[in-house]
Design a protein around this motif. Structure first.
Motif, PDB file in Angstrom:
ATOM      1  N   THR A  80       0.853  -1.191   0.000  1.00 26.44           N
ATOM      2  CA  THR A  80       0.000   0.000   0.000  1.00 26.44           C
ATOM      3  C   THR A  80       0.886   1.238   0.000  1.00 26.44           C
ATOM      4  O   THR A  80       1.941   1.259   0.625  1.00 26.44           O
ATOM      5  CB  THR A  80      -0.914   0.057   1.233  1.00 26.44           C
ATOM      6  OG1 THR A  80      -0.113   0.241   2.417  1.00 26.44           O
ATOM      7  CG2 THR A  80      -1.740  -1.212   1.365  1.00 26.44           C
ATOM      8  N   GLY A  81       0.441   2.285  -0.678  1.00 29.48           N
ATOM      9  CA  GLY A  81       1.226   3.505  -0.732  1.00 29.48           C
ATOM     10  C   GLY A  81       0.402   4.736  -0.426  1.00 29.48           C
ATOM     11  O   GLY A  81      -0.587   5.020  -1.109  1.00 29.48           O
ATOM     12  N   THR A  82       0.786   5.431   0.623  1.00 29.87           N
ATOM     13  CA  THR A  82       0.267   6.772   0.889  1.00 29.87           C
ATOM     14  C   THR A  82       1.214   7.435   1.889  1.00 29.87           C
ATOM     15  O   THR A  82       2.255   6.877   2.236  1.00 29.87           O
ATOM     16  CB  THR A  82      -1.191   6.748   1.391  1.00 29.87           C
ATOM     17  OG1 THR A  82      -1.650   8.107   1.546  1.00 29.87           O
ATOM     18  CG2 THR A  82      -1.333   6.038   2.725  1.00 29.87           C
ATOM     19  N   PHE A  83       0.899   8.661   2.335  1.00 29.26           N
ATOM     20  CA  PHE A  83       1.755   9.341   3.303  1.00 29.26           C
ATOM     21  C   PHE A  83       1.740   8.577   4.634  1.00 29.26           C
ATOM     22  O   PHE A  83       0.767   7.873   4.948  1.00 29.26           O
ATOM     23  CB  PHE A  83       1.275  10.770   3.544  1.00 29.26           C
ATOM     24  CG  PHE A  83       1.461  11.713   2.376  1.00 29.26           C
ATOM     25  CD1 PHE A  83       2.148  11.325   1.230  1.00 29.26           C
ATOM     26  CD2 PHE A  83       0.956  13.004   2.431  1.00 29.26           C
ATOM     27  CE1 PHE A  83       2.316  12.194   0.164  1.00 29.26           C
ATOM     28  CE2 PHE A  83       1.124  13.881   1.364  1.00 29.26           C
ATOM     29  CZ  PHE A  83       1.803  13.482   0.232  1.00 29.26           C
ATOM     30  N   ALA A  84       2.777   8.770   5.419  1.00 25.31           N
ATOM     31  CA  ALA A  84       2.912   8.037   6.685  1.00 25.31           C
ATOM     32  C   ALA A  84       1.738   8.302   7.625  1.00 25.31           C
ATOM     33  O   ALA A  84       1.245   7.394   8.297  1.00 25.31           O
ATOM     34  CB  ALA A  84       4.228   8.419   7.367  1.00 25.31           C
ATOM     35  N   ASN A  85       1.288   9.546   7.666  1.00 26.01           N
ATOM     36  CA  ASN A  85       0.168   9.888   8.545  1.00 26.01           C
ATOM     37  C   ASN A  85      -1.079   9.089   8.174  1.00 26.01           C
ATOM     38  O   ASN A  85      -1.762   8.534   9.031  1.00 26.01           O
ATOM     39  CB  ASN A  85      -0.107  11.390   8.432  1.00 26.01           C
ATOM     40  CG  ASN A  85      -1.113  11.859   9.447  1.00 26.01           C
ATOM     41  OD1 ASN A  85      -1.247  11.281  10.516  1.00 26.01           O
ATOM     42  ND2 ASN A  85      -1.841  12.913   9.124  1.00 26.01           N
ATOM     43  N   PHE A  86      -1.346   9.006   6.880  1.00 23.88           N
ATOM     44  CA  PHE A  86      -2.556   8.321   6.418  1.00 23.88           C
ATOM     45  C   PHE A  86      -2.352   6.805   6.356  1.00 23.88           C
ATOM     46  O   PHE A  86      -3.303   6.049   6.162  1.00 23.88           O
ATOM     47  CB  PHE A  86      -2.981   8.863   5.043  1.00 23.88           C
ATOM     48  CG  PHE A  86      -2.976  10.364   4.968  1.00 23.88           C
ATOM     49  CD1 PHE A  86      -3.483  11.119   6.023  1.00 23.88           C
ATOM     50  CD2 PHE A  86      -2.447  11.018   3.873  1.00 23.88           C
ATOM     51  CE1 PHE A  86      -3.460  12.502   5.983  1.00 23.88           C
ATOM     52  CE2 PHE A  86      -2.426  12.405   3.824  1.00 23.88           C
ATOM     53  CZ  PHE A  86      -2.929  13.157   4.875  1.00 23.88           C
ATOM     54  N   SER A  87      -1.105   6.372   6.496  1.00 23.70           N
ATOM     55  CA  SER A  87      -0.782   4.940   6.496  1.00 23.70           C
ATOM     56  C   SER A  87      -0.880   4.332   7.887  1.00 23.70           C
ATOM     57  O   SER A  87      -0.774   3.115   8.034  1.00 23.70           O
ATOM     58  CB  SER A  87       0.663   4.714   6.020  1.00 23.70           C
ATOM     59  OG  SER A  87       0.819   5.069   4.676  1.00 23.70           O
ATOM     60  N   THR A  88      -0.993   5.178   8.912  1.00 23.59           N
ATOM     61  CA  THR A  88      -0.892   4.663  10.285  1.00 23.59           C
ATOM     62  C   THR A  88      -2.018   5.185  11.169  1.00 23.59           C
ATOM     63  O   THR A  88      -3.008   4.509  11.398  1.00 23.59           O
ATOM     64  CB  THR A  88       0.470   5.025  10.894  1.00 23.59           C
ATOM     65  OG1 THR A  88       0.630   6.451  10.865  1.00 23.59           O
ATOM     66  CG2 THR A  88       1.605   4.377  10.146  1.00 23.59           C
ATOM     67  N   GLY A  89      -1.860   6.443  11.620  1.00 23.24           N
ATOM     68  CA  GLY A  89      -2.829   6.996  12.563  1.00 23.24           C
ATOM     69  C   GLY A  89      -4.243   6.977  12.038  1.00 23.24           C
ATOM     70  O   GLY A  89      -5.185   6.622  12.747  1.00 23.24           O
TER      71      GLY A  89
END
Lengths: 317, 281
Positions: A80-89
């Motif tokens: 999966t690929g997206t920004f770290a913020n949207f990948s986790t929190g």
């Protein structure tokens, strides 16, 4: 002391894109998903070569994590690929239940981590993601330091069975690790030998640690530099072996000091060899807008800060 | 092919299993489980094309995903009665070290379960991923999923519902358990959702309604029709109108038994209304 040459600044996210492209050519089970950030994640080449193996999810990260979990049922290896913020929190519960607890072979690839995302500001600069992800049972957590290492890590995690969080960044930074290196999950990279202080760094802070070691060397201080690209599982042996020689340590990361690499290192040391430690990390704060260099200076995440921390920790021995 | 009476008999036994499981540990969710007993029995006995045994990838067979994981008692009973694991294991429901956790998981390796569920709203996305994997693998089998009506209040569902239609995922039949109840009361009092049918249709799904969701013949007929509508470019939704607590008279038509176990006396009454057919575990 051993020195490293910058082969030319490159962004770590392009290393991810290059690694994904190679996987597309070599592993037919690898599939990729993106939540409307193809260009930012450098996924274009994979998509061009493997359109049937790419899933554009739209701006719906929760759905992306669930679909990725489902794709593993049938033997696919989703990245999966997206920004770290949207990948986790943003999707913590989806990752927790559908991926980690369900032991699904999903590779969560997160760009634009930390302050160096820059001008977009705190809404996009997550400094808590390493903590969030390392707390999930069974999750492997990797934070790469340059283009070459990110490319190698991307390729390596496809061979690892189980969920992985791969964290990288936006800006162009020094590219200094070997081209076509073999990436070994959980194995720290010993970069510089030293005797007075150990610097353990991850991500963008590894190059800063090397710069710091050079400057310290000129002042007559011998710093050992270790790149901890894998925060979980942590290479405890590499850390313990080094501090048995240097007797003090500085940890450096582009992350909150709560929950980051430094705390993982401190736990190992307190259990096995209590050692003076200084933390280069953000101090329980959000980020803000600014250029990457300005932000890293303001929040004390550069070579200068590492040098000061080393001098301080040596006095505490 | 089993006749309707045989499926009725299995259902009666499944109701007994559900009651006995939740009674033993004085916890669990009998209401929704009972409401979906006929659906589960029909699905596993007739509707799905299943292989012998269990492997996670499930290539060459239909797959089922339970999104509203709290109705684990009916899921476990039907999985056991379908041969995925010994029925005696139903004795361990919710006990320490069990594979039959309060909510279904893959963590303990229980055969038949492919994803953890319990935290609501995630199952549709997972089912869509599995459906996409089927297409990539050139496997023409179908994905079935079940979701609560109250569960549709979770936003992730609507991301998934939008995606499924937008990307022509036409090898999935998502069933909504339309019992009109949730923990705090009726769905209309907790959060009115308007027409679920209209919403799915507006998102581009083909929608079928099974008015008598506790009638096995109606379920078989409706699901056969749903199956005939797959492969036509649109995802298929089945609105299954069920009665919570069905088959135990004092548990019917109320949300009171959503997450509450019967006491000894209530258990006896419920079991008397559903005489043993296949043998208790």
């Amino acid at each position: 002391m051993k020195t490293y040459e910058n082969q030319g600044n490159k962004d770590t996210r392009s290393g991810f894109g290059a690694g994904l492209t190679e996987l597309g050519r070599t592993n037919p089970n690898v599939v990729a998903l993106c939540a409307d950030l193809i260009g930012s994640l450098k996924m274009d080449q994979f998509i061009e070569e493997n359109p049937e193996r790419f899933f554009q999810i739209g701006i719906a990260e929760a759905n992306m994590m669930g679909i990725a979990a489902g794709l593993t049922i049938g033997g696919k290896i989703p990245f999966t690929g997206t920004f770290a913020n949207f990948s986790t929190g943003r999707v913590y519960d989806q990752i927790r239940q559908s991926i980690a607890y369900s032991d699904k072979n999903v590779k969560i690839c997160a760009s634009h981590a930390g302050l160096t995302l820059g001008e977009d500001g705190a809404t996009h600069q997550i400094l808590e993601d390493i903590g969030l992800m390392k707390m999930l049972p069974g999750m492997t957590v990797i934070n790469t330091c340059d283009y070459n290492q990110t490319k190698a890590a991307t390729i390596a995690i496809a061979e690892h069975k189980g969920p992985v969080y791969l964290r990288f960044g936006r800006p162009k930074v020094a590219n200094f690790t070997p081209v076509d290196q073999k990436f070994e999950i959980g194995k720290a990279l010993h970069l510089v030998d030293g005797t007075d202080v150990t610097i353990v760094a991850t991500g963008h802070l590894v190059w800063e640690a090397l710069e710091a070691a050079k400057a310290l060397n000129e002042k007559g201080i011998s710093a050992e530099v270790i790149d901890i690209h894998t925060i979980k599982p942590l290479d405890a042996k590499a850390i313990l072996d080094s501090v048995s020689k240097t007797k003090c340590i500085v940890t450096a990361e582009e992350h909150n000091h709560l929950g980051g690499l430094g705390e993982s290192v401190a736990r190992v040391l307190s259990q096995h060899n209590p050692t003076p430690q200084e933390f280069i990390a953000t101090n329980d704060t959000f980020g803000e807008s600014g250029t990457p260099a300005q932000l890293m200076e303001k929040y004390g995440l550069n070579a200068d800060a590492i040098i000061k921390a080393c001098e301080k920790v040596i006095k505490r021995k | 092919m089993a006749n309707t009476q045989q499926l009725e008999d299995i259902t009666t036994q499944v109701r007994r299993d559900i009651l006995r499981m939740v009674h033993k540990v004085n916890s669990g969710h009998p209401g929704g489980s009972l409401g979906c007993a006929e659906f589960f029995v029909s699905l596993y006995s007739e509707i799905m094309d299943r292989k012998e045994g269990f492997d996670m990838d499930g290539i060459g067979e239909d797959l089922f995903f339970l999104s509203n994981g709290h109705i684990s008692p009916v899921y476990y009973s039907v999985l056991a009665r379908s041969g995925y694991f010994p029925v005696e294991e139903l004795n361990t429901f919710r006990l320490l070290n069990t594979r039959l956790q309060g909510h279904p998981t893959t963590h303990e390796g229980l055969p038949g379960v492919r994803i953890a569920s319990g935290s609501l709203g995630q199952g549709m996305s997972v089912a869509l991923g599995a459906a996409q994997a089927k297409k990539l693998n050139g496997c023409n089998h179908l994905i079935y999923s079940l979701h609560g009506d109250g569960e549709l209040q979770e936003g992730q569902n609507w991301e998934a519902i939008m995606y499924a239609a937008g990307k022509n995922v036409d090898n999935i039949i998502a069933t909504i358990d339309l019992n009109g109840q949730q923990i705090d009361g009726s769905t209309d009092t907790v959060l009115p959702m308007g027409s679920i049918k209209a919403k799915f249709e507006a998102f581009g799904w083909t929608v079928l309604e099974i008015e008598e969701g506790n009638n096995i013949e109606a379920i078989l007929k409706g699901m056969a029709e749903a199956k005939s509508l797959t492969g036509k470019g649109k995802p298929v939704c089945v609105l299954l109108k069920t009665v919570m607590g069905n088959g135990i008279d004092f548990m019917m038509h109320t949300h009171a038994w959503h997450g509450k176990a019967p006491n000894d006396e209530q258990l006896a009454i419920g079991l008397a209304q559903n005489p043993e057919t296949l043998g208790d575990y």
